[in-house]
Design a protein around this motif. Sequence first.
Motif, PDB file in Angstrom:
ATOM      1  N   GLY A   1      51.752 -49.280  70.875  1.00 61.97           N
ATOM      2  CA  GLY A   1      52.692 -50.061  70.080  1.00 61.97           C
ATOM      3  C   GLY A   1      53.658 -49.169  69.335  1.00 61.97           C
ATOM      4  O   GLY A   1      53.754 -47.965  69.579  1.00 61.97           O
ATOM      5  N   SER A   2      54.331 -49.749  68.394  1.00 61.76           N
ATOM      6  CA  SER A   2      55.315 -48.976  67.637  1.00 61.76           C
ATOM      7  C   SER A   2      54.902 -48.917  66.170  1.00 61.76           C
ATOM      8  O   SER A   2      54.190 -49.770  65.665  1.00 61.76           O
ATOM      9  CB  SER A   2      56.700 -49.613  67.767  1.00 61.76           C
ATOM     10  N   MET A   3      55.393 -47.886  65.513  1.00 61.17           N
ATOM     11  CA  MET A   3      55.139 -47.706  64.098  1.00 61.17           C
ATOM     12  C   MET A   3      56.481 -47.426  63.436  1.00 61.17           C
ATOM     13  O   MET A   3      57.273 -46.631  63.947  1.00 61.17           O
ATOM     14  CB  MET A   3      54.187 -46.524  63.877  1.00 61.17           C
ATOM     15  N   ARG A   4      56.715 -48.079  62.338  1.00 62.68           N
ATOM     16  CA  ARG A   4      57.962 -47.861  61.613  1.00 62.68           C
ATOM     17  C   ARG A   4      57.667 -47.081  60.340  1.00 62.68           C
ATOM     18  O   ARG A   4      56.709 -47.371  59.639  1.00 62.68           O
ATOM     19  CB  ARG A   4      58.617 -49.187  61.266  1.00 62.68           C
TER      20      ARG A   4
END
Length: 108
Positions: free
Chosen positions: A91-94
Amino acid sequence: MNLRDLKYLVALADLRHFGKAADACFVSQPTLSTQIRKLEDELGVALVERAPRKVMLTAAGQDVVLRARRIVAEVEQMKESARRSRDPESGSMRLGVFPTLGPYLLPH
């Protein structure tokens, strides 16, 4: 009624043009038009007003599109949840950083 038909309807509502909506959904214009007509027949109400070079949603169409957006969003969230449970580290992490500090704290 299926999810694909709802996606077609949402695309048509967003783009207000059968050809552009068909391109966005990667189908031919007659296919999209037929599926929208089938959806209208199944619901028993007109969803769009077809005029030369203009597509407008009826009042019932606006209501159906609003519900279709929620359904499509829920299904996408369900898919994302399943992906995360399969591989929790994907997934993505901000990360928020001031632009003046970013170059000193983060790699390029």
